[in-house]
Scaffold this motif. Structure first.
Motif, PDB file in Angstrom:
ATOM      1  N   LYS A   1      62.141  22.123  14.122  1.00  0.00           N
ATOM      2  CA  LYS A   1      62.351  21.955  15.549  1.00  0.00           C
ATOM      3  C   LYS A   1      63.325  23.022  16.045  1.00  0.00           C
ATOM      4  CE  LYS A   1      59.890  18.168  15.716  1.00  0.00           C
ATOM      5  NZ  LYS A   1      58.518  18.246  16.254  1.00  0.00           N
ATOM      6  N   VAL A   2      62.912  23.781  17.004  1.00  0.00           N
ATOM      7  CA  VAL A   2      63.801  24.793  17.583  1.00  0.00           C
ATOM      8  C   VAL A   2      63.674  24.726  19.097  1.00  0.00           C
ATOM      9  CG1 VAL A   2      63.583  26.327  15.592  1.00  0.00           C
ATOM     10  CG2 VAL A   2      62.058  26.627  17.546  1.00  0.00           C
ATOM     11  N   ASP A   3      64.681  25.225  19.763  1.00  0.00           N
ATOM     12  CA  ASP A   3      64.640  25.322  21.217  1.00  0.00           C
ATOM     13  C   ASP A   3      64.148  26.718  21.563  1.00  0.00           C
ATOM     14  OD1 ASP A   3      64.960  25.426  23.913  1.00  0.00           O
ATOM     15  OD2 ASP A   3      67.123  25.042  23.916  1.00  0.00           O
TER      16      ASP A   3
ATOM     17  N   ASN B   1      63.508  28.042  24.214  1.00  0.00           N
ATOM     18  CA  ASN B   1      64.139  28.642  25.386  1.00  0.00           C
ATOM     19  C   ASN B   1      65.658  28.759  25.244  1.00  0.00           C
ATOM     20  OD1 ASN B   1      61.628  28.807  26.834  1.00  0.00           O
ATOM     21  ND2 ASN B   1      61.753  26.590  27.082  1.00  0.00           N
ATOM     22  N   GLY B   2      66.143  28.485  24.051  1.00  0.00           N
ATOM     23  CA  GLY B   2      67.577  28.591  23.802  1.00  0.00           C
ATOM     24  C   GLY B   2      68.014  30.048  23.739  1.00  0.00           C
ATOM     25  N   PRO B   3      69.310  30.270  23.544  1.00  0.00           N
ATOM     26  CA  PRO B   3      69.808  31.652  23.534  1.00  0.00           C
ATOM     27  C   PRO B   3      69.290  32.446  22.346  1.00  0.00           C
ATOM     28  CG  PRO B   3      71.527  30.106  22.883  1.00  0.00           C
ATOM     29  CD  PRO B   3      70.368  29.278  23.342  1.00  0.00           C
TER      30      PRO B   3
ATOM     31  N   PRO C   1      69.444  34.670  19.150  1.00  0.00           N
ATOM     32  CA  PRO C   1      70.456  34.819  18.100  1.00  0.00           C
ATOM     33  C   PRO C   1      71.056  36.227  18.141  1.00  0.00           C
ATOM     34  CG  PRO C   1      68.250  34.871  17.164  1.00  0.00           C
ATOM     35  CD  PRO C   1      68.086  34.538  18.609  1.00  0.00           C
TER      36      PRO C   1
ATOM     37  N   ASP D   1      65.045  35.244  24.694  1.00  0.00           N
ATOM     38  CA  ASP D   1      65.609  33.945  24.338  1.00  0.00           C
ATOM     39  C   ASP D   1      65.230  33.666  22.889  1.00  0.00           C
ATOM     40  OD1 ASP D   1      62.969  33.108  24.381  1.00  0.00           O
ATOM     41  OD2 ASP D   1      63.122  32.081  26.311  1.00  0.00           O
ATOM     42  N   PHE D   2      65.471  32.478  22.439  1.00  0.00           N
ATOM     43  CA  PHE D   2      65.234  32.219  21.014  1.00  0.00           C
ATOM     44  C   PHE D   2      63.771  32.422  20.634  1.00  0.00           C
ATOM     45  CE2 PHE D   2      64.611  29.845  17.140  1.00  0.00           C
ATOM     46  CZ  PHE D   2      65.753  30.177  16.422  1.00  0.00           C
TER      47      PHE D   2
END
Lengths: 136, 250
Positions: free
Chosen positions: B25-27, B29-31, B33, B189-190
């Protein structure tokens, strides 16, 4: 019980209806002739699960004569990711193939559509090789 | 009890379908890396945009019209895969045909290098990202020599010294030994990276052309071995011809 059967049935349906973005390591035009479509049914005699394409050998009868076709499919990695395994097709299984014959007149076939033993129709050819019905 | 056994059986049947994925599980739309040096990392397994034909209008980012030189047009119009396409002989696809190929790529990156791990034929390609000079002693190769540098948060990879045998895509658009491929990568994004791919090949095309597209991270895909030679029956049986370097001018 009904729930359990439904789960099992769902699994089977997923297995055989998963879209299969299969691919080729070379162009369709390098080997096959899009003016030589072929459609046949028969029994699997051998399965070769090898890169860069799997081969499924199928005995089909045409006017009383049995022909053993070498049917080229996609690459094992793509098949694996879509749920296929080495033993998804086994000798003795009955399948139907729609595809195209090789340009050299041999009984080698590039499969575009397979109808599997349970009747499910899947695209399991060499997609994206520039050949007929290849998807983008 | 019997019902529970049936449910278990159904579950076990389901599991192998996705045995190749870890279902991480990853986001998406997260920042993005970051590398130790603070630059965005583009490490990860990517589902790049498949382009069997870079002019295919069904795929956003396509090239509307390739601006051939006379030489380039001749190369395109005379191309016949039946005469021996190099990929059928399991030779390296090169940068273009690899990034536009069907199989995932894993990028490994640190402060100094970006490494392409291409599932296609299990190839790798190492790219220093320190803007060093090109090695003039290196012979031309299928992949060419790639050097990277940063422009802000965008990594620019400039590939030169390509051998002139590789093709742009599966259907065989040409590239000459004068080709230069400039790619930019920006991880927005991520789960996404903007990728541009520019071909500057004055021998083949009258002006550079560019594809702009977005790559999507495939966090649940792992790179698998792909041994092109193990069962290359098309070649061994003679159905396709062994590739030979063309005798005419490249």
């Amino acid at each position: 019980m009904k729930y359990a059967l439904a789960v099992g049935a769902l699994c089977i349906v997923l297995l055989f209806t998963a879209t299969v973005p299969l691919v080729a390591h070379h162009s369709f035009a390098a080997e096959y002739d899009n003016n030589k479509p072929i459609k046949f049914s028969g029994k699997v005699t051998k399965v070769e699960w090898l890169n860069p394409h799997i081969y499924v050998y199928v005995d089909a009868t045409d006017n009383g004569k049995t022909i053993n076709y070498a049917v080229e499919g996609g690459a094992p990695n793509g098949l694996f990711r879509q749920g296929w395994r080495k033993d998804t097709l086994k000798p003795g299984d009955t399948i139907s193939i729609e595809g195209f014959l090789a340009k050299d007149g041999s009984n080698t076939v590039n499969a575009r559509t397979w109808v599997l033993p349970d009747g499910k129709k899947v695209f399991a050819g060499n997609n994206e090789d520039g050949g007929p019905t290849a998807r983008p | 009890m019997k019902t529970r056994m049936m449910i278990l059986a159904g579950f076990l049947l389901f599991v192998p379908l996705f045995a190749g994925a870890q279902d991480k599980k990853v986001d998406m739309n997260g920042p993005a890396p970051r590398l130790p040096n603070g630059k965005p990392s583009i490490a990860g397994v990517w589902g790049q945009v498949r382009r069997a034909d870079v002019t295919d209008k069904k795929i956003p980012g396509y090239v509307a019209e390739l601006p051939y030189t006379d030489w380039g047009r001749k190369q395109w119009e005379s191309y016949d895969a039946r005469k021996g396409d190099y990929t059928g002989t399991c030779l390296p696809f090169g940068m273009s045909r690899t990034v536009y190929g069907p199989w995932p790529i894993q990028l490994i990156q640190d402060n100094d290098y970006l490494v392409f791990l291409a599932e296609q034929n299990s190839w790798f390609h190492v790219v220093p990202t320190d803007a060093r000079n090109y090695d003039k002693d290196l012979p031309p190769t299928w992949w060419g020599e790639s050097i990277g540098h940063w422009e802000g948060d965008t990594l620019v990879i400039d590939t030169r010294n390509i051998n002139g045998y590789v093709r742009v895509d599966t259907i065989g658009h040409p590239l000459s030994d004068k080709a230069r491929i400039v790619q930019t990568f920006k991880r927005v994004d991520f789960g996404h990276a903007e990728h541009t791919f520019t071909v500057d090949d004055p021998k083949t095309y009258t002006k550079p052309w560019t594809i702009t597209e977005t790559w999507t991270l495939r966090p649940n895909v792992r790179i698998m071995e792909y041994s092109c030679e193990e069962g290359n029956k098309d070649l061994y049986s003679g159905h396709i011809k062994v590739w030979q370097p063309p005798e005419e001018e490249k």
